[in-house]
Design an enzyme around this catalytic site. Sequence first.
Site, PDB file in Angstrom:
ATOM      1  N   LYS A 120       0.671  -1.512  -0.127  1.00 39.35           N
ATOM      2  CA  LYS A 120       0.057   0.054   0.339  1.00 39.35           C
ATOM      3  C   LYS A 120       0.892   1.256   0.040  1.00 39.35           C
ATOM      4  O   LYS A 120       0.901   2.185  -0.918  1.00 39.35           O
ATOM      5  CB  LYS A 120      -1.014   0.472   1.320  1.00 39.35           C
ATOM      6  CG  LYS A 120      -1.715   1.193   1.370  1.00 39.35           C
ATOM      7  CD  LYS A 120      -3.058   1.241   2.198  1.00 39.35           C
ATOM      8  CE  LYS A 120      -2.604   1.316   3.970  1.00 39.35           C
ATOM      9  NZ  LYS A 120      -2.917   2.582   4.220  1.00 39.35           N
ATOM     10  N   ASP A 138      -6.872   1.340   0.612  1.00 40.75           N
ATOM     11  CA  ASP A 138      -6.774   1.792   2.521  1.00 40.75           C
ATOM     12  C   ASP A 138      -8.072   1.279   2.861  1.00 40.75           C
ATOM     13  O   ASP A 138      -8.986   0.379   2.039  1.00 40.75           O
ATOM     14  CB  ASP A 138      -6.861   2.662   3.315  1.00 40.75           C
ATOM     15  CG  ASP A 138      -7.447   4.069   2.496  1.00 40.75           C
ATOM     16  OD1 ASP A 138      -7.955   3.817   1.561  1.00 40.75           O
ATOM     17  OD2 ASP A 138      -7.116   4.793   2.802  1.00 40.75           O
TER      18      ASP A 138
END
Length: 215
Positions: A120, A138
Amino acid sequence: MTKADIFEFFRRLAELNPAPETELEFGNTYQLLVAVVLSAQATDVGVNKATRALFHSVKTPAQMVALGEDGLKQHIKTIGLFNAKARNVIALSEILVAQYGGEVPADRDALVELPGVGRKTANVVMNCAFGAETFAVDTHIFRVGNRTGLAKGKTPLAVEKQLEKKVPAPFRVGAHHWLILHGRYICKARTPECWRCPVVDLCRFKDKVLEKRGK
Ligand code: SF4
């Protein structure tokens, strides 16, 4: 959602916010990387508070190494998991100095090898610093993707793969920001504010909240 719905979904979000940006504050790519590492399980607002003074004096990996782990901890002790984060930031800064001439590599595979940098984080840096068509999933994007029907998946990686497949060309670089902001401010976790949602007619969520609830 159909192809046409997905296009319209992003067209509307883009129209409302033509130049979306991360809410993290940074002055260069290295500071962005550090801010994203610090933001794991913390809010952007909390990270910005801590990094304002830090980034005033630390702009390069070499300066971070010179500051040292204890010095860094003094700056970031208001952020959750600051001990581990300080260790990772110093370690990744040492690697950037030793292996990359003090630069942040524009390469996701190289980024995920750095301490404290997951997929991420690497996707955020690739997108925000290098304009790559990456989708950093997220908690907000995971929720929005699943609720709306835009990108369903049981894991963040599954949602990321769906987004890679489905987001149309003109919106691929900005998509990550639009989805995060949409999730943070409108399609909220507990009570989505469907009554003021600009994509309410396109969204496939079954339990829309169409009237504002009292506090
Ligand atoms: S209609 Fe509601 S659930 Fe659907 S995207 Fe908008 S806020 Fe989220």
